[in-house]
Design a protein around this motif. Sequence first.
Motif, PDB file in Angstrom:
ATOM      1  N   TYR A 127     -37.382  32.368  30.235  1.00 34.61           N
ATOM      2  CA  TYR A 127     -38.666  32.229  30.910  1.00 34.61           C
ATOM      3  C   TYR A 127     -38.397  31.947  32.382  1.00 34.61           C
ATOM      4  O   TYR A 127     -37.572  31.095  32.711  1.00 34.61           O
ATOM      5  N   SER A 128     -39.109  32.635  33.257  1.00 36.39           N
ATOM      6  CA  SER A 128     -39.085  32.305  34.683  1.00 36.39           C
ATOM      7  C   SER A 128     -40.508  32.022  35.112  1.00 36.39           C
ATOM      8  O   SER A 128     -41.413  32.837  34.896  1.00 36.39           O
ATOM      9  N   GLY A 129     -40.685  30.847  35.695  1.00 32.72           N
ATOM     10  CA  GLY A 129     -41.995  30.435  36.178  1.00 32.72           C
ATOM     11  C   GLY A 129     -42.144  30.770  37.649  1.00 32.72           C
ATOM     12  O   GLY A 129     -41.161  30.846  38.389  1.00 32.72           O
ATOM     13  N   LEU A 130     -43.371  30.958  38.060  1.00 37.56           N
ATOM     14  CA  LEU A 130     -43.697  31.260  39.447  1.00 37.56           C
ATOM     15  C   LEU A 130     -44.780  30.300  39.902  1.00 37.56           C
ATOM     16  O   LEU A 130     -45.827  30.181  39.258  1.00 37.56           O
ATOM     17  N   GLY A 131     -44.509  29.605  41.002  1.00 29.38           N
ATOM     18  CA  GLY A 131     -45.529  28.776  41.628  1.00 29.38           C
ATOM     19  C   GLY A 131     -45.848  29.355  42.987  1.00 29.38           C
ATOM     20  O   GLY A 131     -44.940  29.752  43.721  1.00 29.38           O
ATOM     21  N   ILE A 132     -47.123  29.434  43.317  1.00 27.71           N
ATOM     22  CA  ILE A 132     -47.560  29.893  44.643  1.00 27.71           C
ATOM     23  C   ILE A 132     -48.599  28.892  45.128  1.00 27.71           C
ATOM     24  O   ILE A 132     -49.542  28.556  44.401  1.00 27.71           O
ATOM     25  N   ARG A 133     -48.411  28.430  46.358  1.00 34.16           N
ATOM     26  CA  ARG A 133     -49.360  27.460  46.914  1.00 34.16           C
ATOM     27  C   ARG A 133     -49.751  27.856  48.330  1.00 34.16           C
ATOM     28  O   ARG A 133     -48.898  28.179  49.150  1.00 34.16           O
ATOM     29  N   THR A 134     -51.052  27.871  48.560  1.00 37.84           N
ATOM     30  CA  THR A 134     -51.612  28.036  49.900  1.00 37.84           C
ATOM     31  C   THR A 134     -52.442  26.786  50.174  1.00 37.84           C
ATOM     32  O   THR A 134     -52.549  25.904  49.314  1.00 37.84           O
ATOM     33  N   ASN A 135     -53.068  26.726  51.333  1.00 37.78           N
ATOM     34  CA  ASN A 135     -53.910  25.557  51.594  1.00 37.78           C
ATOM     35  C   ASN A 135     -55.229  25.630  50.820  1.00 37.78           C
ATOM     36  O   ASN A 135     -56.014  24.700  50.839  1.00 37.78           O
ATOM     37  N   GLN A 136     -55.441  26.748  50.112  1.00 41.44           N
ATOM     38  CA  GLN A 136     -56.657  26.947  49.324  1.00 41.44           C
ATOM     39  C   GLN A 136     -56.441  26.857  47.813  1.00 41.44           C
ATOM     40  O   GLN A 136     -57.377  26.575  47.075  1.00 41.44           O
ATOM     41  N   ASP A 137     -55.209  27.134  47.364  1.00 38.31           N
ATOM     42  CA  ASP A 137     -55.025  27.343  45.929  1.00 38.31           C
ATOM     43  C   ASP A 137     -53.588  27.055  45.491  1.00 38.31           C
ATOM     44  O   ASP A 137     -52.657  27.149  46.291  1.00 38.31           O
ATOM     45  N   THR A 138     -53.445  26.720  44.217  1.00 35.26           N
ATOM     46  CA  THR A 138     -52.133  26.599  43.580  1.00 35.26           C
ATOM     47  C   THR A 138     -52.161  27.451  42.323  1.00 35.26           C
ATOM     48  O   THR A 138     -53.070  27.332  41.504  1.00 35.26           O
ATOM     49  N   ILE A 139     -51.156  28.317  42.198  1.00 38.31           N
ATOM     50  CA  ILE A 139     -51.085  29.256  41.075  1.00 38.31           C
ATOM     51  C   ILE A 139     -49.791  29.014  40.312  1.00 38.31           C
ATOM     52  O   ILE A 139     -48.733  28.806  40.909  1.00 38.31           O
ATOM     53  N   PHE A 140     -49.875  29.077  38.985  1.00 36.95           N
ATOM     54  CA  PHE A 140     -48.681  29.090  38.141  1.00 36.95           C
ATOM     55  C   PHE A 140     -48.801  30.275  37.198  1.00 36.95           C
ATOM     56  O   PHE A 140     -49.862  30.528  36.619  1.00 36.95           O
ATOM     57  N   ASP A 141     -47.687  30.978  37.036  1.00 37.54           N
ATOM     58  CA  ASP A 141     -47.612  32.063  36.067  1.00 37.54           C
ATOM     59  C   ASP A 141     -46.159  32.151  35.615  1.00 37.54           C
ATOM     60  O   ASP A 141     -45.278  31.520  36.207  1.00 37.54           O
ATOM     61  N   PHE A 142     -45.901  32.904  34.582  1.00 34.15           N
ATOM     62  CA  PHE A 142     -44.522  33.037  34.097  1.00 34.15           C
ATOM     63  C   PHE A 142     -44.335  34.367  33.394  1.00 34.15           C
ATOM     64  O   PHE A 142     -45.298  35.020  33.002  1.00 34.15           O
ATOM     65  N   ASP A 143     -43.072  34.729  33.248  1.00 39.88           N
ATOM     66  CA  ASP A 143     -42.707  35.916  32.491  1.00 39.88           C
ATOM     67  C   ASP A 143     -41.667  35.496  31.457  1.00 39.88           C
ATOM     68  O   ASP A 143     -40.990  34.467  31.630  1.00 39.88           O
ATOM     69  N   MET A 144     -41.539  36.255  30.393  1.00 38.62           N
ATOM     70  CA  MET A 144     -40.584  35.949  29.336  1.00 38.62           C
ATOM     71  C   MET A 144     -39.864  37.221  28.928  1.00 38.62           C
ATOM     72  O   MET A 144     -40.474  38.287  28.828  1.00 38.62           O
ATOM     73  N   SER A 145     -38.562  37.102  28.721  1.00 38.58           N
ATOM     74  CA  SER A 145     -37.738  38.223  28.265  1.00 38.58           C
ATOM     75  C   SER A 145     -36.871  37.748  27.114  1.00 38.58           C
ATOM     76  O   SER A 145     -36.505  36.568  27.036  1.00 38.58           O
ATOM     77  N   ASP A 146     -36.525  38.672  26.223  1.00 34.31           N
ATOM     78  CA  ASP A 146     -35.598  38.371  25.130  1.00 34.31           C
ATOM     79  C   ASP A 146     -34.208  38.850  25.512  1.00 34.31           C
ATOM     80  O   ASP A 146     -34.060  39.934  26.089  1.00 34.31           O
ATOM     81  N   VAL A 147     -33.197  38.050  25.164  1.00 31.63           N
ATOM     82  CA  VAL A 147     -31.808  38.419  25.432  1.00 31.63           C
ATOM     83  C   VAL A 147     -31.009  38.237  24.144  1.00 31.63           C
ATOM     84  O   VAL A 147     -31.072  37.190  23.495  1.00 31.63           O
ATOM     85  N   GLU A 148     -30.267  39.274  23.791  1.00 34.37           N
ATOM     86  CA  GLU A 148     -29.389  39.230  22.620  1.00 34.37           C
ATOM     87  C   GLU A 148     -27.946  39.111  23.105  1.00 34.37           C
ATOM     88  O   GLU A 148     -27.528  39.838  24.010  1.00 34.37           O
ATOM     89  N   PHE A 149     -27.190  38.197  22.502  1.00 37.27           N
ATOM     90  CA  PHE A 149     -25.786  37.988  22.862  1.00 37.27           C
ATOM     91  C   PHE A 149     -24.860  38.759  21.935  1.00 37.27           C
ATOM     92  O   PHE A 149     -25.166  38.976  20.758  1.00 37.27           O
ATOM     93  N   HIS A 150     -23.705  39.130  22.481  1.00 36.27           N
ATOM     94  CA  HIS A 150     -22.615  39.650  21.658  1.00 36.27           C
ATOM     95  C   HIS A 150     -22.165  38.543  20.708  1.00 36.27           C
ATOM     96  O   HIS A 150     -22.233  37.364  21.059  1.00 36.27           O
ATOM     97  N   PRO A 151     -21.648  38.900  19.542  1.00 34.22           N
ATOM     98  CA  PRO A 151     -21.107  37.876  18.636  1.00 34.22           C
ATOM     99  C   PRO A 151     -19.669  37.525  19.048  1.00 34.22           C
ATOM    100  O   PRO A 151     -18.704  38.082  18.537  1.00 34.22           O
ATOM    101  N   TRP A 152     -19.540  36.621  19.998  1.00 33.37           N
ATOM    102  CA  TRP A 152     -18.233  36.275  20.552  1.00 33.37           C
ATOM    103  C   TRP A 152     -17.522  35.207  19.739  1.00 33.37           C
ATOM    104  O   TRP A 152     -18.148  34.303  19.178  1.00 33.37           O
ATOM    105  N   ASN A 153     -16.174  35.309  19.757  1.00 33.78           N
ATOM    106  CA  ASN A 153     -15.358  34.256  19.146  1.00 33.78           C
ATOM    107  C   ASN A 153     -15.006  33.213  20.219  1.00 33.78           C
ATOM    108  O   ASN A 153     -15.289  33.391  21.406  1.00 33.78           O
ATOM    109  N   ASP A 154     -14.361  32.139  19.804  1.00 35.69           N
ATOM    110  CA  ASP A 154     -14.051  31.032  20.724  1.00 35.69           C
ATOM    111  C   ASP A 154     -13.224  31.465  21.938  1.00 35.69           C
ATOM    112  O   ASP A 154     -13.561  31.085  23.071  1.00 35.69           O
ATOM    113  N   PRO A 155     -12.148  32.250  21.770  1.00 38.36           N
ATOM    114  CA  PRO A 155     -11.380  32.656  22.957  1.00 38.36           C
ATOM    115  C   PRO A 155     -12.205  33.493  23.947  1.00 38.36           C
ATOM    116  O   PRO A 155     -12.041  33.341  25.161  1.00 38.36           O
ATOM    117  N   GLN A 156     -13.101  34.345  23.455  1.00 36.49           N
ATOM    118  CA  GLN A 156     -13.947  35.144  24.347  1.00 36.49           C
ATOM    119  C   GLN A 156     -14.896  34.242  25.141  1.00 36.49           C
ATOM    120  O   GLN A 156     -15.112  34.446  26.334  1.00 36.49           O
TER     121      GLN A 156
END
Length: 184
Positions: free
Chosen positions: A100-129
């Motif tokens: 998740y990455s959040g976004l805040g935007i602020r002016t002297n008139q307003d404060t905005i919050f929004d966010f985006d979400m992405s899925d990430v799949e990892f390789h099945p790594w062993n301990d040395p990797q």
Amino acid sequence: MLILRSQSPRRKEILHSLGLKFEIAPIPTDETSFEKETPVRYLERVSIAKLGPLPTDPNEVIISSDTIVVFDEKILQKPANEQEAFEMISMLSGKTHQVYSGLGIRTNQDTIFDFDMSDVEFHPWNDPQILDYIRTSKPFDKAGSYGIQDINSPAKNFNGSYLNILGFPIRKFFQYHSLWRKYL
């Protein structure tokens, strides 16, 4: 004036790539998560806190961003050391998690919050990797102990925005272009 409240080299690079003229002026922010705080609520609280006070100049636009890695509704912060990095990457190995990455935007008139979400799949790594990745990439400044941009990243696949995973919710940022386009 456009002000970025972040020291992240990745966010700075993304905004520069858009041709924006901005200043970097981060403020110290407590990024401790509270017990039973949902990932989105945490992201909103931190992203807005990073904005600081309302600007008095009507031409000032302040932006902030925060990125979290979430697995099983648990926020994985930046690792404090190699052991924490190893534990996080081991937990994520061969599995899918959310960024998740959040976004805040602020002016002297307003404060905005929004966010985006992405899925990430990892390789099945062993301990040395995993250990090799940690020792070569030194992911100690990255949520979840990895960078998708790293040459030897543990990320196998993703669904969503690459720049969101990198640390900035670009799709959301463009939705609010009327606030910042004059800084191009």
